[in-house]
Write an enzyme that holds these catalytic residues in place. Structure first.
Site, PDB file in Angstrom:
ATOM      1  N   HIS B 451      -7.816   1.126  -6.992  1.00 48.31           N
ATOM      2  CA  HIS B 451      -5.744   1.414  -7.150  1.00 48.31           C
ATOM      3  C   HIS B 451      -5.707   2.286  -8.088  1.00 48.31           C
ATOM      4  O   HIS B 451      -4.575   3.279  -8.205  1.00 48.31           O
ATOM      5  CB  HIS B 451      -5.072  -0.294  -7.347  1.00 48.31           C
ATOM      6  CG  HIS B 451      -3.390   0.146  -7.435  1.00 48.31           C
ATOM      7  ND1 HIS B 451      -2.901   0.125  -8.470  1.00 48.31           N
ATOM      8  CD2 HIS B 451      -2.904  -0.116  -6.596  1.00 48.31           C
ATOM      9  CE1 HIS B 451      -1.882   0.269  -8.049  1.00 48.31           C
ATOM     10  NE2 HIS B 451      -1.747   0.068  -6.625  1.00 48.31           N
ATOM     11  N   CYS B 832      -7.438   9.024   6.002  1.00 42.53           N
ATOM     12  CA  CYS B 832      -6.724   8.986   5.719  1.00 42.53           C
ATOM     13  C   CYS B 832      -6.610   8.336   5.076  1.00 42.53           C
ATOM     14  O   CYS B 832      -6.342   8.448   3.852  1.00 42.53           O
ATOM     15  CB  CYS B 832      -4.966   8.724   6.145  1.00 42.53           C
ATOM     16  SG  CYS B 832      -5.181   6.791   6.652  1.00 42.53           S
TER      17      CYS B 832
END
Lengths: 872, 872
Positions: B451, B832
């Site tokens: 993250h 993506c």
């Protein structure tokens, strides 16, 4: 060709196979006519007409109406009565019928064609005006309910409350007109088309839809509608309507069971307004003095003859609906009878013994699930119960016991001689011994293949999971069932006795009587036949000697999955495991591994001794290491003390090992790569065990399975490790054993690179649980919140953790089979996930050409049956 | 054919392309000979001989030795000297050479053939006994180091400490004999074969191995060994050895940079015992008075001519190693020069302008990573630094600031005008605004696509992750770097200033000077060429108007991923989101959704306005809802207070939402199925935004993307929801907009059922991060503990979260492309995930026939270049 199929005794267009077109009712009536069993004439509107109805703005097309009129005219000719006639009218029944029985979901109306004038004329004719008026009232009410959705109970009440029959008629008609917005149709044809419409409409009712979804049927299939001339059971003492089972539906014994309403019609029998007669004298009599056998011996003899004829023809135990009109017997419907698991087994075997069916048919007549249900104690169906909540029926059988809220209490209380039910939000591997001690397990979270469910099934414990109705409070040691409507919450405290039914998901306050299963000869016979026809081998998932014994008793042909981690969760061993994980120095680790080696070897010696020449597939350590560490700070402190380590350090290590997504974490083969000594120890333990036994003259078949493999080089490294260890053991022990080596296919990538993996493997074992999780991106522990909605909405046909998802997971498996076998034609292939015991998944395994399935010991028998059925 | 390739000026068997066989050195020397550049004659033992060496128990086969002797004999003929001669011996250099430069990893020895007698004779001949004795000493030391692994520094020290040269010689030989267990070989041939063996052995040294693994080279490739006649730079004032860069390696400016050691040999230059001369007068002089240009103008002119010739021939900026012997220039080696990103860009463009190369070559000469590095501030390479720890270089660029330990402090301190570095164990979506406020982010856990890494790259913040050297203590607000050896731990407190280098992973105490990037015309020129050659479109992942602006500035051709959840994490909105999640009643939920609608619409209006006619792909809400809820009990209490709810209830709800494996949890399309109102609101917000702009005359291209799709019916249901909402908005707003709808392919099942999904989609967008996680069964947040080992062991060729795993993930993508296009030939396909900016993954995308990639705004330029390179 016409879409209306006529039938009359001795002649019919359709037959029993045409259920998709004619519905179960229409097809069975056609068959009855074909074989010369007496039934009133009639005709069936096919499911095609149903489709037309819905595509024609819910109207019957004119062409169909014309055909119906022609068919009615034929009925008039056959019965000598006229439809709509005022003096002696032809009445008909109109029944919706799907290709399978959908009890209570579809609409039927009898006595169509009746109106006030006709009722009076009939009453006069049969000299029983009361009966015909009553018939007329019931018809208005039934019609109002079926066609206009009126409340049947309300209408019935209205009749009984009325001053006299005429008043009742007036009131009924008034209420009907008010609700329907039109007068009750006096015209027989109007009634008929109305009833047909209602029959079709009922296919789209919410009830029917729920049934369809639950049974994997499609809205497009449509429903058939059968119109049949009425015969009357209500006009004489030698008349009546009855429903019978050709054998006892609970026990399977060969004796008629059923009820007969003398001087009554079928709808009255269902409504239960009067006490009916039993058929035989042996049957219990409830408040009546006689039976059909005694009171109407001639009719009874006829019934017995027809029953035998039908059983022989349909080669099954049947449910038969009949009407007797003035001593004349008519069969109105017949279908395979719903029966208990016990009855299913006995009937299947008996019919073969009686020469009525063959072994193959018998195998197809018993569902594997029924076999499984026979193996667990069940709630006595006669006992009263008050369910306070409902979860998922995760592991069959029933259990009663005092509520406990943690594994330790479960063990403690059991040792003190109490029977307990363990209640948790969810269980973890640490709870296993507590689960084993408890009679049953209830969890607030988790799905059919959650940890709790899987372990409970493996242990043969009954289990209800995902019971979101309950709120567990560990601190107060209570669980609460919030009130649904106004009443106060139900609070269950530690020590309160509850009963859970792992076959229905019910949670019941207090103890409920259970009945123990008795297997006996029929079971042995049927499973013997199964073994004759099946090609797929059935192994068991077994982690302990006890598991292995159970598996063997249920006929397992080997152990397909022996989870070594469960050996480490035992209280006396988990400390060593924790010491290993927390060790800071290499020499410390080595010392602990030396301690663990003999423990592990001892387990293997026992299991291999039990299984002898049957293969035992040992899975190397799979779970992430943090699963072995305690969670609470208290336990951490205790552990630190026990190991003489600073608490802070233990906590740090635990925190460092924690994972965001343990399912996708540092586990399986990844442990073997980063920590080869651990796998080495396990391989050594297994090899030493096999060598030890070999020296005693016991030949065994140990197999080693590497979990979570994803790449060729990974397997190559671990294969080298395994082979070198085996060689070293054979040098050390002066004995040689053959150990086969395989890869678990449980991440999608493994299936895709199966060609490379196959070249390095003796076998593949599909870990279909994990493969499903990864292929669908669904954690089985978290799926409870949406998977139900997905199945309900038809997005997934079935719970993919119960039945293999053919499109996704199945395709990956197909790749693995093709590619693996291309690289290694002798590659053995099996399943060791929970799917190994699911009937549909077993069928898929047969289709894929797998060699074996492995399932919980308690499911082995059911799997053997399922494998046979798939082969037939 | 022989495996020994001879070369001498004007004639050579090999050429520059044969690096795999001859090594970079051997191949470039052959090429120099072919084009007539003067270099001493020699020969190269191919990599094949290296392989033979290792398969022949690390011995040179006799046949090879014979060939070497013949080649030496040829050298003797060419040079007129004899190898091993005592008066004027032929000396040679022996150098290992791999197919690419491996600085410092491989062994070379010069002056092979020298012994005491020869050294004396040479000294006499050149009238410089001191120089030859010195040469002899250096040779013994170099030989001892290369062949026997002796400590070079120690040997050198020994020489300088000795009373005189003779004493030094004796001591050196004694130490050598003691260490090597044999006397120093006097025989030239023994020396030669010893040096060749050392060259081959160096291929398997730990240093070389690390380099190989890091650069994806295989041990089997082997190394070549080049033997070349020595020329002497050490015997006169018009002699010397030098290394030069044909252009400035830092700036790329066209000017010679380098060093020349007058009256010295190459090894002395590298050892830096004396201060060398600069080549040009423009170059800085360090303690010397002149330059080659001034002092040796004739030689300098020759050097300039050779340099121009070589640049033109090799069509690149070069590093040239040369020796001048009595005014005679010899080129000993030439290779492409290592250069800074800035220089790479300038040189590539300049060479085209100068007519030396073409645009295509220029594009292939600049790595996309170099372009990316140009876009972030970097540590001044001249500045001093003291690294205390090292993690993974997750997001390039350098950042200095005061340490803070939570997002709130980061925001607070930044508002107060301080520059901060946020230090966490790991970050969560809640930390985003804090990460944005901070200069950089340092985490103890997580990998290159954790993250923290992903978000930091997206934000253009420098970031170091997975820095397992540090121990973070949130309570004390410190982090500790445990001491490695005896010394005390380094403790860094809140407020202490650190610097992190996101390009190297270094964590440095204090502030380090940084340099800002200057892009300029060369950048524009090169990227312009890239756009000319690429076919793959490049979009950006952008969640905010600011992101969109950056993306546009870097040339993004649309937004390929607009994550709507990031819009909800803003402090002022997260409360509404929490209210929504915790709402108990339907009407409460509706009220909150009404509140969220205009916020979301406002975002979309801004983003669509910026992007205008470029496509903007909006992903509907993806993360599990618990990500929006606070974790700590304190925050829960605050939240409960803010919403006027009982704390217990909030805590219960949070606990109920928690997931074991959030990655595989209740998220993506699953939210849309179970909670359609939320998706409806998002679709409405986007459509209303587009309609609003349309009314102002601004045409936009909104696209809606459904995340985590796994089944046809799922997409069908959501497609219906989207289309109905669009229709409703067009009615409400009296405007019509076209909105394309696509599915994210990010669970393996989606790729397998792509045919069914393709029929319902305008586009597929591969969510390669999640697809990788699921296909490999690897959580990127937890992979840190084993993924490194997997790459090191060669199990995975590369980090699959950086470069698409072709065998697994790639195969699934191929299915999806084939099956999706089969169902819908106009289906648009893109990526993506984070892979969208990885060079190799971009090449794979081109291979697969994808239409676009979408990456972080700051990576758009690099991706454009990579796409062009893949097309060439």
């Amino acid at each position: 060709m016409t879409d209306i199929y006529r039938f009359s005794p001795g002649t019919a267009v359709g037959d029993a196979t045409m259920t998709a077109l004619l519905g179960l009712k229409g097809a069975s009536l056609a068959e009855l006519c074909r074989i010369g069993v007496k039934t009133p004439p009639g005709f069936t509107l096919t499911t095609e007409i149903c489709k037309q109805y819905f595509t024609s703005r819910r109207q019957l097309p004119e062409a169909v109406k014309t055909e119906v009129r022609q068919a009615i005219a034929a009925l008039e000719q056959q019965t000598g009565k006229r439809f709509g006639d005022a003096s002696d009218p032809l009445l008909v029944s109109v029944r919706a019928g799907a290709k399978v029985a959908m009890p209570g979901a579809l609409k039927s109306v009898i006595n169509v064609g009746l109106n006030e004038k006709a009722a009076r004329a009939l009453g006069k004719k049969h000299n029983d005006p009361e009966a015909t008026t009553n018939m007329y009232h019931r018809f208005i009410a039934a019609y109002g309910e079926a066609v206009y959705g009126m409340d049947r109970d309300e209408l019935d009440e209205l009749c009984s409350a009325a001053a006299d029959d005429d008043a009742a008629t007036l009131q009924l008609l008034a209420v009907f007109a008010k609700h329907a917005g039109r007068a009750f149709p006096e015209s027989a044809e109007d009634q008929l088309f109305g009833a047909i419409g209602a029959a079709f409409e009922s296919w789209r009712s919410p009830k029917a839809e729920r049934f369809r979804v639950a049974n994997g049927m499609h809205e497009d299939d449509g429903v058939a509608c059968t119109i049949q001339a009425m015969v009357y059971g209500c006009f004489s003492e030698t008349s009546g309507a009855g429903v019978l089972f050709t054998r006892d539906a609970n026990t399977g014994d060969k004796r008629i069971r059923g009820e007969f309403l003398q001087k009554g019609q079928g709808d009255e029998l269902r409504q239960g307004v009067r006490t009916p007669l039993p058929f035989t004298k042996a049957q219990p009599k409830f408040g009546v003095q006689t039976s059909v056998e005694e009171g109407l011996p001639k009719i009874f003899a006829e019934i017995v003859a027809v029953k035998d004829k039908l059983e022989a023809h349909f080669r099954d135990m049947l449910e038969i609906e009949l009407t007797v009109e003035n001593g004349e017997l008519y069969v109105l419907q017949t279908r395979a009878a719903t029966r208990s698991p016990r009855a299913a087994l006995k009937v299947a075997v008996d019919l073969v013994k009686e020469g009525i069916t063959d072994e193959r048919t018998a195998l197809l007549r018993v569902e594997p699930d029924q076999i499984e249900k026979l193996l667990h104690p069940n709630l006595d169906p006669e006992a009263k119960r008050r369910a306070i909540a409902k979860g998922l029926p995760a592991s069959p059988g029933a259990a009663s016991g005092a509520v406990v809220f943690n594994a330790e209490d479960a063990i403690h209380q059991t040792k003190a001689g109490r029977r307990v039910v363990l209640v948790r939000n969810e269980t973890t591997p640490e709870d296993i011994h507590g689960m084993n001690a408890a009679q049953g397990v209830l969890t607030a979270r988790g799905g059919m293949t959650s940890h709790s469910a899987v372990v409970a099934r493996g242990l043969g414990r009954s289990c209800v999971v995902g019971c979101s109705d309950i709120r567990v409070d560990y601190n107060q040691k209570i669980f609460t069932v919030p009130a649904k409507d106004g009443s106060s919450d139900t609070v269950v405290r530690e020590g309160d006795v509850i009963t859970i039914d792992g076959s229905t998901g019910e949670v019941i306050l207090g103890e409920v009587r259970t009945v123990m299963p008795q297997l006996g000869d029929d079971f042995t016979t049927l499973i013997g036949w199964a073994d004759k026809y099946r090609k797929l081998a059935v192994r068991a998932n077994a982690d302990t000697p006890k598991d292995a014994e159970v598996a063997l008793a249920f006929g397992a042909e080997g152990i397909g999955l022996c989870r070594t981690e469960h050996m480490f969760y035992r209280p006396e061993r988990v400390l060593a495991m924790r010491e290993l994980i927390l060790a800071r120095e290499d020499h410390e680790r080595k010392a602990v591994l030396k301690k663990l080696l003999p423990m592990q070897r001892g387990d293997f010696v026992q299991i291999l001794t039990i299984m002898r020449d049957k293969p035992v597939t040992v899975r190397l350590l799979d779970p992430p290491l943090h699963e072995f560490l305690p969670n609470s700070d208290e336990e951490v402190a205790d552990l630190a003390k026990a190991l003489g380590m600073p608490t802070k350090l233990v906590r740090q290590k635990r925190d460092a090992l924690r994972e965001m997504n343990p399912m996708l974490g540092h586990r399986g083969a990844r442990l073997g790569i980063t920590w080869p000594e651990l796998y080495q120890m396990q391989v050594r333990a297994l090899c030493e065990a096999a060598c030890e036994l070999k020296k005693k003259g016991i030949e065994t078949k140990p197999e080693i399975m590497v979990p979570l493999v994803m790449a060729r080089e990974e397997l190559a490294i671990l294969r080298k490790l395994v082979l070198e260890t085996i060689e070293q053991v054979s040098i050390d022990m002066h004995a040689e054993v053959k150990v086969r080596l395989g890869a678990m296919i449980e991440v999608p990538r493994a299936a895709l690179v199966a060609k490379e993996l196959g070249a390095l493997s003796d076998f593949f074992s599909f870990g279909t649980n994990d493969l499903t999780q990864a292929a669908l991106g669904v954690s089985r522990d978290d799926a409870g919140k949406f998977l139900g909605a997905y199945v309900d909405a038809g997005i997934l046909e079935r719970d993919p953790f119960v039945t293999i998802d053919r499109e996704g997971v199945g395709e990956l498996m197909r790749f693995a089979v093709e590619r693996g076998r291309a690289a290694n034609p002798t590659l053995e292939l099996g399943i060791c996930g929970e799917h190994g015991s699911d009937t549909r998944s077993i069928a898929f395994s047969v289709e894929l050409g797998l060699d074996y399935v492995s399932c919980s010991p308690y499911r082995v028998a059911a799997a053997r049956l399922a494998a046979a059925r798939a082969a037939l």
